[in-house]
Design a protein around this motif. Structure first.
Motif, PDB file in Angstrom:
ATOM      1  N   LEU A  44       2.004   4.684   9.815  1.00  0.00           N
ATOM      2  CA  LEU A  44       1.154   4.461   8.648  1.00  0.00           C
ATOM      3  C   LEU A  44      -0.208   3.923   9.069  1.00  0.00           C
ATOM      4  O   LEU A  44      -1.253   4.350   8.557  1.00  0.00           O
ATOM      5  N   ARG A  45      -0.217   2.982   9.994  1.00  0.00           N
ATOM      6  CA  ARG A  45      -1.488   2.419  10.461  1.00  0.00           C
ATOM      7  C   ARG A  45      -2.323   3.463  11.179  1.00  0.00           C
ATOM      8  O   ARG A  45      -3.556   3.481  11.045  1.00  0.00           O
ATOM      9  N   ARG A  61       2.080   6.834  -0.184  1.00  0.00           N
ATOM     10  CA  ARG A  61       0.958   5.945  -0.496  1.00  0.00           C
ATOM     11  C   ARG A  61       0.961   5.673  -2.001  1.00  0.00           C
ATOM     12  O   ARG A  61       0.954   6.606  -2.802  1.00  0.00           O
ATOM     13  N   GLU A 119       0.833  -1.198   0.000  1.00  0.00           N
ATOM     14  CA  GLU A 119       0.000   0.000   0.000  1.00  0.00           C
ATOM     15  C   GLU A 119       0.874   1.258   0.000  1.00  0.00           C
ATOM     16  O   GLU A 119       0.501   2.283  -0.571  1.00  0.00           O
ATOM     17  N   TYR A 120       2.030   1.161   0.635  1.00  0.00           N
ATOM     18  CA  TYR A 120       2.979   2.277   0.683  1.00  0.00           C
ATOM     19  C   TYR A 120       4.313   1.828   0.117  1.00  0.00           C
ATOM     20  O   TYR A 120       4.653   0.635   0.163  1.00  0.00           O
ATOM     21  N   ARG A 172      -2.587   6.972   8.165  1.00  0.00           N
ATOM     22  CA  ARG A 172      -2.908   6.733   6.756  1.00  0.00           C
ATOM     23  C   ARG A 172      -2.635   7.971   5.902  1.00  0.00           C
ATOM     24  O   ARG A 172      -3.505   8.480   5.181  1.00  0.00           O
TER      25      ARG A 172
END
Length: 367
Positions: A117-118, A175, A94-95, A121
Protein backbone atom coordinates in the motif's frame (compact mmCIF):
# COMPACT_ATOMS: atom_id res chain seq x y z
CA UNK A 1 -0.53 13.93 27.69
CA UNK A 2 -0.42 13.99 23.89
CA UNK A 3 -2.88 11.72 22.11
CA UNK A 4 -1.81 10.18 18.81
CA UNK A 5 -4.46 11.18 16.27
CA UNK A 6 -2.60 9.87 13.24
CA UNK A 7 -4.87 8.25 10.68
CA UNK A 8 -4.09 4.55 10.30
CA UNK A 9 -3.18 3.36 6.84
CA UNK A 10 -5.21 0.16 7.12
CA UNK A 11 -8.52 -0.61 8.80
CA UNK A 12 -9.53 -4.25 9.07
CA UNK A 13 -13.28 -4.89 9.41
CA UNK A 14 -14.16 -8.22 11.05
CA UNK A 15 -17.89 -9.14 11.14
CA UNK A 16 -18.48 -11.55 14.01
CA UNK A 17 -21.26 -14.10 14.39
CA UNK A 18 -21.18 -17.56 15.95
CA UNK A 19 -17.40 -18.00 15.73
CA UNK A 20 -16.47 -18.33 19.38
CA UNK A 21 -13.99 -21.11 18.63
CA UNK A 22 -12.20 -19.28 15.80
CA UNK A 23 -12.34 -15.64 16.93
CA UNK A 24 -9.04 -15.38 18.79
CA UNK A 25 -7.13 -17.06 15.98
CA UNK A 26 -8.52 -14.54 13.50
CA UNK A 27 -7.78 -11.44 15.61
CA UNK A 28 -4.33 -12.63 16.67
CA UNK A 29 -3.38 -13.30 13.05
CA UNK A 30 -4.15 -9.66 12.22
CA UNK A 31 -2.41 -7.95 15.14
CA UNK A 32 0.44 -10.23 16.22
CA UNK A 33 4.00 -9.76 14.98
CA UNK A 34 3.73 -6.10 13.92
CA UNK A 35 6.58 -3.73 14.69
CA UNK A 36 5.79 -0.32 16.22
CA UNK A 37 5.53 1.43 12.85
CA UNK A 38 3.16 -1.11 11.35
CA UNK A 39 1.13 -1.39 14.55
CA UNK A 40 0.51 2.36 14.46
CA UNK A 41 -0.81 2.02 10.93
CA UNK A 42 -3.44 -0.65 11.71
CA UNK A 43 -6.82 -0.57 13.39
CA UNK A 44 -9.29 -3.44 13.68
CA UNK A 45 -13.04 -2.87 13.91
CA UNK A 46 -14.95 -5.98 14.95
CA UNK A 47 -18.71 -5.92 14.43
CA UNK A 48 -20.63 -8.08 16.89
CA UNK A 49 -23.66 -8.92 14.78
CA UNK A 50 -25.80 -9.94 17.76
CA UNK A 51 -23.82 -13.16 18.01
CA UNK A 52 -25.72 -15.80 20.04
CA UNK A 53 -22.58 -17.26 21.65
CA UNK A 54 -19.83 -15.68 23.79
CA UNK A 55 -18.31 -13.63 20.96
CA UNK A 56 -19.46 -10.34 22.49
CA UNK A 57 -17.72 -11.09 25.80
CA UNK A 58 -14.59 -12.26 24.02
CA UNK A 59 -14.42 -9.07 22.00
CA UNK A 60 -14.76 -6.88 25.08
CA UNK A 61 -11.98 -8.75 26.85
CA UNK A 62 -9.77 -8.68 23.77
CA UNK A 63 -10.22 -4.91 23.31
CA UNK A 64 -9.14 -4.37 26.90
CA UNK A 65 -5.82 -6.05 26.15
CA UNK A 66 -5.38 -4.83 22.57
CA UNK A 67 -6.34 -1.15 22.11
CA UNK A 68 -5.98 -1.48 18.33
CA UNK A 69 -9.33 -3.33 18.41
CA UNK A 70 -12.60 -1.43 18.57
CA UNK A 71 -15.98 -3.13 18.73
CA UNK A 72 -19.25 -2.13 17.12
CA UNK A 73 -22.17 -3.93 18.78
CA UNK A 74 -25.39 -4.41 16.83
CA UNK A 75 -28.61 -4.94 18.73
CA UNK A 76 -30.06 -7.31 16.15
CA UNK A 77 -28.59 -9.71 13.64
CA UNK A 78 -28.37 -8.06 10.21
CA UNK A 79 -26.20 -10.52 8.25
CA UNK A 80 -22.74 -10.31 6.82
CA UNK A 81 -23.24 -7.59 4.23
CA UNK A 82 -24.91 -5.07 6.53
CA UNK A 83 -22.49 -5.91 9.35
CA UNK A 84 -19.63 -5.07 6.99
CA UNK A 85 -21.35 -1.76 6.22
CA UNK A 86 -21.56 -1.01 9.95
CA UNK A 87 -17.84 -1.64 10.26
CA UNK A 88 -17.08 0.45 7.20
CA UNK A 89 -18.98 3.37 8.76
CA UNK A 90 -16.82 3.13 11.88
CA UNK A 91 -13.32 2.85 10.41
CA UNK A 92 -10.86 5.72 10.02
CA UNK A 93 -8.09 4.18 7.91
CA UNK A 94 -7.07 5.15 4.41
CA UNK A 95 -7.65 1.56 3.26
CA UNK A 96 -10.14 -1.06 4.36
CA UNK A 97 -9.85 -4.86 4.35
CA UNK A 98 -12.83 -7.10 5.14
CA UNK A 99 -11.72 -10.27 6.94
CA UNK A 100 -14.23 -12.98 7.91
CA UNK A 101 -13.93 -13.97 11.53
CA UNK A 102 -13.68 -17.72 11.00
CA UNK A 103 -10.75 -17.27 8.62
CA UNK A 104 -7.24 -16.12 9.48
CA UNK A 105 -4.09 -14.59 7.98
CA UNK A 106 -0.67 -16.19 7.49
CA UNK A 107 2.17 -14.70 9.52
CA UNK A 108 3.49 -11.52 7.92
CA UNK A 109 0.43 -10.84 5.78
CA UNK A 110 -0.47 -7.47 7.29
CA UNK A 111 3.14 -6.27 7.08
CA UNK A 112 3.29 -7.31 3.41
CA UNK A 113 -0.02 -5.56 2.67
CA UNK A 114 1.12 -2.36 4.36
CA UNK A 115 4.33 -2.39 2.37
CA UNK A 116 2.52 -2.70 -0.94
CA UNK A 117 0.00 0.00 0.00
CA UNK A 118 2.80 2.42 0.86
CA UNK A 119 4.69 1.63 -2.33
CA UNK A 120 1.89 1.66 -4.91
CA UNK A 121 -1.07 3.55 -3.39
CA UNK A 122 -3.58 1.51 -5.42
CA UNK A 123 -7.34 1.86 -5.50
CA UNK A 124 -7.61 -1.91 -5.07
CA UNK A 125 -4.96 -4.38 -3.91
CA UNK A 126 -5.70 -8.00 -4.85
CA UNK A 127 -4.41 -10.78 -2.58
CA UNK A 128 -3.89 -14.50 -3.04
CA UNK A 129 -5.26 -17.12 -0.64
CA UNK A 130 -5.34 -20.81 0.21
CA UNK A 131 -8.34 -22.95 1.06
CA UNK A 132 -7.74 -24.85 4.29
CA UNK A 133 -9.80 -27.99 4.85
CA UNK A 134 -10.84 -29.42 8.21
CA UNK A 135 -8.08 -32.04 8.00
CA UNK A 136 -5.42 -29.36 7.51
CA UNK A 137 -5.07 -29.92 3.78
CA UNK A 138 -4.27 -26.72 1.88
CA UNK A 139 -5.51 -26.11 -1.65
CA UNK A 140 -4.65 -23.36 -4.12
CA UNK A 141 -7.58 -21.71 -5.83
CA UNK A 142 -7.92 -22.37 -9.56
CA UNK A 143 -7.98 -18.63 -10.25
CA UNK A 144 -4.76 -17.90 -8.33
CA UNK A 145 -2.51 -18.10 -11.45
CA UNK A 146 -4.36 -15.05 -12.80
CA UNK A 147 -2.59 -13.00 -10.13
CA UNK A 148 0.88 -13.78 -11.45
CA UNK A 149 3.10 -11.27 -13.23
CA UNK A 150 1.29 -8.02 -12.41
CA UNK A 151 3.90 -5.35 -11.73
CA UNK A 152 3.01 -1.96 -10.32
CA UNK A 153 -0.55 -0.78 -10.94
CA UNK A 154 -2.78 -1.64 -13.90
CA UNK A 155 -6.32 -1.09 -15.07
CA UNK A 156 -8.74 -3.89 -15.78
CA UNK A 157 -8.53 -3.08 -19.50
CA UNK A 158 -4.82 -3.94 -19.35
CA UNK A 159 -5.36 -7.19 -17.41
CA UNK A 160 -8.98 -8.24 -18.14
CA UNK A 161 -8.32 -11.72 -16.73
CA UNK A 162 -8.38 -10.18 -13.25
CA UNK A 163 -12.15 -10.05 -13.57
CA UNK A 164 -12.07 -13.84 -13.23
CA UNK A 165 -10.36 -13.80 -9.84
CA UNK A 166 -12.63 -14.82 -6.98
CA UNK A 167 -15.22 -12.13 -6.43
CA UNK A 168 -14.97 -12.02 -2.65
CA UNK A 169 -14.50 -8.98 -0.46
CA UNK A 170 -11.75 -10.58 1.62
CA UNK A 171 -9.22 -10.89 -1.21
CA UNK A 172 -9.25 -7.14 -1.84
CA UNK A 173 -7.88 -4.20 0.13
CA UNK A 174 -9.69 -1.05 -1.02
CA UNK A 175 -8.85 2.62 -0.79
CA UNK A 176 -11.67 4.01 1.33
CA UNK A 177 -12.06 7.33 -0.52
CA UNK A 178 -12.33 5.42 -3.81
CA UNK A 179 -14.99 3.18 -2.28
CA UNK A 180 -16.92 6.19 -0.97
CA UNK A 181 -16.77 8.02 -4.31
CA UNK A 182 -17.91 4.87 -6.12
CA UNK A 183 -20.89 4.59 -3.80
CA UNK A 184 -20.70 0.79 -3.57
CA UNK A 185 -22.01 -0.87 -0.42
CA UNK A 186 -22.99 -4.38 0.63
CA UNK A 187 -26.58 -5.51 0.20
CA UNK A 188 -28.47 -7.90 2.49
CA UNK A 189 -28.80 -11.57 1.62
CA UNK A 190 -26.42 -14.31 0.56
CA UNK A 191 -23.91 -13.80 -2.27
CA UNK A 192 -23.49 -10.20 -1.15
CA UNK A 193 -19.99 -10.03 -2.66
CA UNK A 194 -21.32 -10.11 -6.24
CA UNK A 195 -22.48 -6.47 -6.61
CA UNK A 196 -19.60 -5.27 -4.41
CA UNK A 197 -16.45 -6.86 -5.78
CA UNK A 198 -16.91 -6.56 -9.54
CA UNK A 199 -17.55 -2.78 -9.61
CA UNK A 200 -14.35 -2.23 -7.63
CA UNK A 201 -12.20 -3.80 -10.33
CA UNK A 202 -14.17 -2.27 -13.18
CA UNK A 203 -13.94 1.28 -11.83
CA UNK A 204 -10.42 1.21 -10.37
CA UNK A 205 -7.76 3.32 -12.06
CA UNK A 206 -5.00 1.60 -10.13
CA UNK A 207 -5.12 -2.14 -9.40
CA UNK A 208 -2.14 -3.74 -7.68
CA UNK A 209 -1.53 -7.41 -6.95
CA UNK A 210 0.30 -8.88 -3.98
CA UNK A 211 1.36 -12.26 -5.32
CA UNK A 212 1.56 -13.83 -1.90
CA UNK A 213 -0.71 -16.03 0.21
CA UNK A 214 -2.29 -13.47 2.56
CA UNK A 215 -5.49 -15.25 3.57
CA UNK A 216 -6.51 -18.67 4.83
CA UNK A 217 -10.05 -19.46 3.76
CA UNK A 218 -11.53 -22.09 6.07
CA UNK A 219 -13.46 -24.89 4.37
CA UNK A 220 -16.16 -27.15 5.73
CA UNK A 221 -17.18 -25.33 8.90
CA UNK A 222 -20.73 -26.36 9.88
CA UNK A 223 -23.16 -23.64 8.83
CA UNK A 224 -21.00 -22.27 6.01
CA UNK A 225 -22.87 -21.54 2.82
CA UNK A 226 -20.87 -24.19 0.97
CA UNK A 227 -22.42 -26.77 3.28
CA UNK A 228 -25.90 -25.29 3.66
CA UNK A 229 -28.62 -26.56 1.32
CA UNK A 230 -31.21 -23.80 1.34
CA UNK A 231 -33.60 -21.77 -0.77
CA UNK A 232 -31.49 -18.75 0.21
CA UNK A 233 -29.17 -19.60 -2.66
CA UNK A 234 -31.85 -17.95 -4.79
CA UNK A 235 -30.52 -14.66 -3.36
CA UNK A 236 -27.84 -14.87 -6.05
CA UNK A 237 -30.37 -13.74 -8.66
CA UNK A 238 -31.13 -10.49 -6.81
CA UNK A 239 -27.43 -9.83 -6.33
CA UNK A 240 -26.73 -10.28 -10.04
CA UNK A 241 -29.68 -8.00 -10.87
CA UNK A 242 -28.00 -5.33 -8.75
CA UNK A 243 -24.69 -5.84 -10.52
CA UNK A 244 -26.23 -5.56 -13.99
CA UNK A 245 -28.21 -2.49 -12.91
CA UNK A 246 -24.89 -0.92 -11.89
CA UNK A 247 -23.32 -1.87 -15.21
CA UNK A 248 -26.23 -0.35 -17.13
CA UNK A 249 -25.96 2.92 -15.22
CA UNK A 250 -22.20 3.24 -14.77
CA UNK A 251 -20.82 1.52 -17.90
CA UNK A 252 -23.62 1.48 -20.49
CA UNK A 253 -21.29 1.58 -23.51
CA UNK A 254 -18.92 -1.22 -22.46
CA UNK A 255 -20.52 -4.10 -24.33
CA UNK A 256 -17.50 -6.42 -24.06
CA UNK A 257 -17.39 -5.96 -20.32
CA UNK A 258 -21.10 -6.75 -20.08
CA UNK A 259 -20.58 -9.87 -22.19
CA UNK A 260 -17.73 -11.03 -19.95
CA UNK A 261 -19.83 -10.43 -16.83
CA UNK A 262 -22.72 -12.34 -18.40
CA UNK A 263 -20.48 -15.38 -18.95
CA UNK A 264 -19.22 -15.11 -15.37
CA UNK A 265 -22.77 -14.98 -14.03
CA UNK A 266 -24.09 -17.98 -15.96
CA UNK A 267 -21.01 -20.08 -15.19
CA UNK A 268 -21.33 -19.28 -11.49
CA UNK A 269 -25.04 -20.05 -11.34
CA UNK A 270 -24.38 -23.36 -13.10
CA UNK A 271 -21.97 -24.26 -10.30
CA UNK A 272 -24.56 -23.40 -7.65
CA UNK A 273 -27.37 -25.41 -9.23
CA UNK A 274 -25.20 -28.51 -9.51
CA UNK A 275 -23.74 -28.56 -6.01
CA UNK A 276 -25.45 -30.98 -3.60
CA UNK A 277 -24.04 -29.11 -0.59
CA UNK A 278 -25.94 -25.98 -1.60
CA UNK A 279 -28.92 -26.81 -3.76
CA UNK A 280 -31.63 -29.05 -2.24
CA UNK A 281 -32.70 -31.66 -4.79
CA UNK A 282 -36.31 -30.50 -4.59
CA UNK A 283 -35.27 -26.96 -5.62
CA UNK A 284 -32.80 -27.83 -8.38
CA UNK A 285 -35.33 -27.75 -11.21
CA UNK A 286 -36.79 -24.38 -10.22
CA UNK A 287 -33.30 -22.90 -9.74
CA UNK A 288 -32.29 -24.18 -13.19
CA UNK A 289 -35.32 -22.51 -14.76
CA UNK A 290 -34.47 -19.26 -12.96
CA UNK A 291 -30.97 -19.43 -14.42
CA UNK A 292 -32.50 -19.91 -17.86
CA UNK A 293 -34.72 -16.87 -17.33
CA UNK A 294 -31.66 -14.89 -16.22
CA UNK A 295 -29.92 -16.04 -19.40
CA UNK A 296 -32.73 -14.72 -21.60
CA UNK A 297 -32.96 -11.47 -19.67
CA UNK A 298 -29.30 -10.48 -19.81
CA UNK A 299 -27.86 -12.27 -22.86
CA UNK A 300 -25.90 -9.65 -24.85
CA UNK A 301 -27.35 -8.97 -28.29
CA UNK A 302 -23.92 -9.42 -29.88
CA UNK A 303 -23.22 -12.69 -28.10
CA UNK A 304 -20.68 -13.52 -25.42
CA UNK A 305 -17.56 -15.68 -24.93
CA UNK A 306 -19.21 -19.02 -24.26
CA UNK A 307 -16.78 -21.54 -22.70
CA UNK A 308 -15.83 -24.69 -24.53
CA UNK A 309 -16.18 -28.32 -23.55
CA UNK A 310 -18.65 -29.47 -20.92
CA UNK A 311 -19.01 -25.93 -19.60
CA UNK A 312 -20.16 -24.71 -22.98
CA UNK A 313 -22.64 -27.58 -23.20
CA UNK A 314 -24.11 -26.52 -19.88
CA UNK A 315 -24.51 -22.97 -21.23
CA UNK A 316 -26.39 -24.32 -24.25
CA UNK A 317 -28.72 -26.35 -22.07
CA UNK A 318 -29.37 -23.26 -19.94
CA UNK A 319 -30.07 -21.26 -23.09
CA UNK A 320 -32.65 -23.80 -24.25
CA UNK A 321 -34.07 -24.28 -20.74
CA UNK A 322 -33.49 -28.05 -21.13
CA UNK A 323 -33.60 -29.28 -17.57
CA UNK A 324 -34.19 -32.95 -18.44
CA UNK A 325 -31.12 -33.04 -20.69
CA UNK A 326 -29.08 -31.20 -18.06
CA UNK A 327 -30.22 -33.61 -15.35
CA UNK A 328 -29.36 -36.65 -17.47
CA UNK A 329 -25.90 -35.32 -18.31
CA UNK A 330 -25.25 -34.42 -14.69
CA UNK A 331 -26.28 -37.88 -13.53
CA UNK A 332 -24.07 -39.57 -16.13
CA UNK A 333 -21.00 -37.56 -15.12
CA UNK A 334 -21.61 -38.13 -11.43
CA UNK A 335 -21.93 -41.85 -12.02
CA UNK A 336 -18.63 -41.98 -13.87
CA UNK A 337 -16.77 -39.69 -11.53
CA UNK A 338 -14.92 -41.11 -8.53
CA UNK A 339 -14.35 -37.90 -6.61
CA UNK A 340 -15.90 -37.25 -3.17
CA UNK A 341 -19.65 -36.66 -2.85
CA UNK A 342 -20.69 -33.04 -3.27
CA UNK A 343 -18.16 -32.32 -6.02
CA UNK A 344 -19.88 -31.87 -9.35
CA UNK A 345 -17.50 -32.66 -12.23
CA UNK A 346 -20.03 -31.58 -14.83
CA UNK A 347 -19.92 -28.08 -13.45
CA UNK A 348 -16.26 -27.77 -12.58
CA UNK A 349 -14.94 -25.80 -15.53
CA UNK A 350 -11.68 -24.31 -14.28
CA UNK A 351 -11.45 -20.92 -12.58
CA UNK A 352 -15.20 -20.41 -12.87
CA UNK A 353 -15.97 -23.21 -10.47
CA UNK A 354 -13.28 -22.08 -8.09
CA UNK A 355 -14.26 -18.45 -8.16
CA UNK A 356 -17.85 -19.28 -7.41
CA UNK A 357 -16.81 -21.13 -4.30
CA UNK A 358 -15.95 -17.83 -2.77
CA UNK A 359 -19.57 -16.74 -2.61
CA UNK A 360 -20.57 -19.65 -0.60
CA UNK A 361 -18.24 -18.74 2.17
CA UNK A 362 -20.09 -15.90 3.86
CA UNK A 363 -20.88 -15.40 7.51
CA UNK A 364 -24.37 -14.33 6.55
CA UNK A 365 -24.98 -17.83 5.30
CA UNK A 366 -24.23 -19.25 8.70
CA UNK A 367 -27.10 -17.43 10.35
Amino acid sequence: MVTNTRQPLLSVVVPVYGVEAQLHQCLDSILDGLDDTDAADVEVVAVDDASPDRCGELLQAYATRRPALRTVTLTRNVGLGLARNAGLDAVTGEYVWFVDSDDWLPTGSVTAVLGRLRADRPDVLLLDHLRVHHDGREEMDASSPLLRGVNGCVRLTERPALLRVQHTAWNKVVRRAFLTDLGVRFYPGWYEDIPFSHPLLIAAERIAVLDRICYYYRQGRPGAITATPSDRHFDAFDQYDRLFDWLSNARPQETKLRADMFERMISHLIVVVGNNHRMPAKLRRSFFHRVSAQYRRYRPADGYPRPGGVGGLKHRLIASNSYLAYSALRLAHRFLDRRPPGHDPVLSTGPVAASSEQQPHTLAARR
